[in-house]
Design a protein around this motif. Sequence first.
Motif, mmCIF file in Angstrom:
data_model
loop_
_atom_site.group_PDB
_atom_site.id
_atom_site.type_symbol
_atom_site.label_atom_id
_atom_site.label_comp_id
_atom_site.label_asym_id
_atom_site.label_seq_id
_atom_site.Cartn_x
_atom_site.Cartn_y
_atom_site.Cartn_z
ATOM 1 N N ASP A 35 38.845 -62.399 87.955
ATOM 2 C CA ASP A 35 40.165 -61.879 87.046
ATOM 3 C C ASP A 35 41.296 -61.182 87.874
ATOM 4 O O ASP A 35 40.896 -60.203 88.641
ATOM 5 C CB ASP A 35 39.447 -61.076 85.976
ATOM 6 C CG ASP A 35 40.393 -60.551 84.942
ATOM 7 O OD1 ASP A 35 40.898 -59.524 85.082
ATOM 8 O OD2 ASP A 35 40.692 -61.299 84.069
ATOM 9 N N GLN A 36 42.160 -61.753 87.802
ATOM 10 C CA GLN A 36 43.401 -61.014 88.495
ATOM 11 C C GLN A 36 43.542 -59.523 88.160
ATOM 12 O O GLN A 36 43.977 -58.706 89.149
ATOM 13 C CB GLN A 36 44.726 -61.698 88.247
ATOM 14 C CG GLN A 36 45.916 -61.350 88.822
ATOM 15 C CD GLN A 36 47.195 -62.051 88.477
ATOM 16 O OE1 GLN A 36 47.215 -63.268 88.037
ATOM 17 N NE2 GLN A 36 48.363 -61.592 88.783
ATOM 18 N N ASN A 37 43.668 -59.377 86.924
ATOM 19 C CA ASN A 37 44.195 -57.980 86.285
ATOM 20 C C ASN A 37 43.277 -57.178 86.927
ATOM 21 O O ASN A 37 43.370 -55.942 87.065
ATOM 22 C CB ASN A 37 44.214 -57.956 84.886
ATOM 23 C CG ASN A 37 45.515 -58.773 84.550
ATOM 24 O OD1 ASN A 37 46.349 -58.846 85.110
ATOM 25 N ND2 ASN A 37 45.284 -59.289 83.179
ATOM 26 N N TYR A 38 41.687 -57.412 86.809
ATOM 27 C CA TYR A 38 40.644 -56.539 87.279
ATOM 28 C C TYR A 38 40.920 -56.152 88.614
ATOM 29 O O TYR A 38 40.613 -55.106 89.166
ATOM 30 C CB TYR A 38 39.373 -57.140 86.679
ATOM 31 C CG TYR A 38 38.202 -56.258 87.494
ATOM 32 C CD1 TYR A 38 37.813 -55.221 86.538
ATOM 33 C CD2 TYR A 38 37.635 -56.542 88.644
ATOM 34 C CE1 TYR A 38 36.767 -54.448 87.294
ATOM 35 C CE2 TYR A 38 36.572 -55.897 89.252
ATOM 36 C CZ TYR A 38 36.083 -54.587 88.599
ATOM 37 O OH TYR A 38 35.274 -54.050 88.846
ATOM 38 N N VAL A 39 41.158 -57.128 89.611
ATOM 39 C CA VAL A 39 41.221 -56.994 90.827
ATOM 40 C C VAL A 39 42.297 -55.821 91.228
ATOM 41 O O VAL A 39 41.969 -55.093 92.032
ATOM 42 C CB VAL A 39 41.391 -58.290 91.723
ATOM 43 C CG1 VAL A 39 41.834 -57.916 93.003
ATOM 44 C CG2 VAL A 39 40.058 -59.124 91.814
ATOM 45 N N ILE A 40 43.529 -56.228 90.720
ATOM 46 C CA ILE A 40 44.734 -55.316 90.778
ATOM 47 C C ILE A 40 44.370 -53.929 90.353
ATOM 48 O O ILE A 40 44.719 -53.004 90.877
ATOM 49 C CB ILE A 40 45.912 -55.939 89.992
ATOM 50 C CG1 ILE A 40 46.313 -57.242 90.751
ATOM 51 C CG2 ILE A 40 47.107 -55.100 90.184
ATOM 52 C CD1 ILE A 40 47.440 -58.164 90.224
ATOM 53 N N SER A 41 43.782 -53.778 89.056
ATOM 54 C CA SER A 41 43.768 -52.238 88.661
ATOM 55 C C SER A 41 42.482 -51.788 89.459
ATOM 56 O O SER A 41 42.757 -50.574 89.818
ATOM 57 C CB SER A 41 43.040 -52.507 87.450
ATOM 58 O OG SER A 41 42.565 -51.454 86.744
ATOM 59 N N LEU A 100 37.788 -65.485 98.883
ATOM 60 C CA LEU A 100 37.224 -64.523 98.328
ATOM 61 C C LEU A 100 37.382 -64.603 96.911
ATOM 62 O O LEU A 100 36.458 -64.297 96.284
ATOM 63 C CB LEU A 100 37.661 -63.331 99.105
ATOM 64 C CG LEU A 100 36.656 -62.004 98.679
ATOM 65 C CD1 LEU A 100 35.173 -62.319 99.253
ATOM 66 C CD2 LEU A 100 37.294 -60.657 99.319
ATOM 67 N N ALA A 101 38.825 -64.562 96.593
ATOM 68 C CA ALA A 101 39.119 -64.390 95.159
ATOM 69 C C ALA A 101 39.141 -65.703 94.523
ATOM 70 O O ALA A 101 39.066 -65.545 93.318
ATOM 71 C CB ALA A 101 40.482 -64.073 95.153
ATOM 72 N N ASP A 102 38.607 -66.774 95.146
ATOM 73 C CA ASP A 102 38.927 -68.285 94.512
ATOM 74 C C ASP A 102 39.980 -68.576 93.880
ATOM 75 O O ASP A 102 40.232 -68.963 92.809
ATOM 76 C CB ASP A 102 37.545 -68.353 93.518
ATOM 77 C CG ASP A 102 36.133 -68.368 94.091
ATOM 78 O OD1 ASP A 102 36.006 -69.179 94.885
ATOM 79 O OD2 ASP A 102 35.372 -67.700 93.432
#
Length: 272
Positions: free
Chosen positions: A2-8, A208-210
């Motif tokens: 999840d992009q938003n989760y990683v950034i947050s 790592l992030a797929d």
Amino acid sequence: MDQNYVISKVSELVTWWIKQRTQKILQAEHGTMEVNPFLAPLICALHGLDSADELADFITAGHFYIGHGTGFGKLIDEKILPQAFGTHKLDKAYRLANGLTDPAFDDIDQIVTKPNGKFLLSQKASKWTIQLGQAMGLNRSFKTLLELREKGAIEFDKIVVGVFYGHGDDLTDKYRLLRGIVTGAKHDVVDISDDVEVYAGREFWAWLADDGRGQEWIMAGIYQAVLTAREDSDQSKDSTDVTNRVTAGMLSQIGDVYSEADWIAFINVVNR
């Protein structure tokens, strides 16, 4: 992922890190840092520094840069990878709890579990992070881990060496050597390239992030943290200015960087 989760999560962790580094800058006695008196005139000559103040700026910047680099590496290893990307850090407690006590695991930093399997991750910062002896040591450790897998002592699909920044085409030959690929002088290594992959820069973060935008998520989180922690950054700047003045005071014996007599006076003060 999840992009938003990683950034947050990256933003949260980097904000915490900035606060921690700020406290270190404010509390540490940086005025006690040592200056190599023999190297000082060479630095002035190599970098065109014309005064003790310019030399103080150079030394102070280098002092902080090294500390921040080490601290940021620990942030990635101990916080961002486990918390933002869900890896398992192979710290002492985790190794003991999971029977990963063989010394070969000293060269593994994380376990990464993905939909297509489990991977052992060895982290490196850049293309210059490993030298010849370390590359050969990694080859031996990885070979041992593969043998343990064959014996059923551990399960994993591949070993991945992840290089945080740079590009695969620019890596030194040491990254081929750790896989047992010899292209020049002969070395005592075993070809394990089928089981060991090296990913660098964008390719590593994408793996790592797929997602090919993985590194962009990291940078977005860092930028958000910078905006959040501006007050701490201002405090750090003020403290850095103080450190510069203290360092300049240490170097005040150098009245003229082009004077042999002043440099001799400086060495006699330091090595009194």
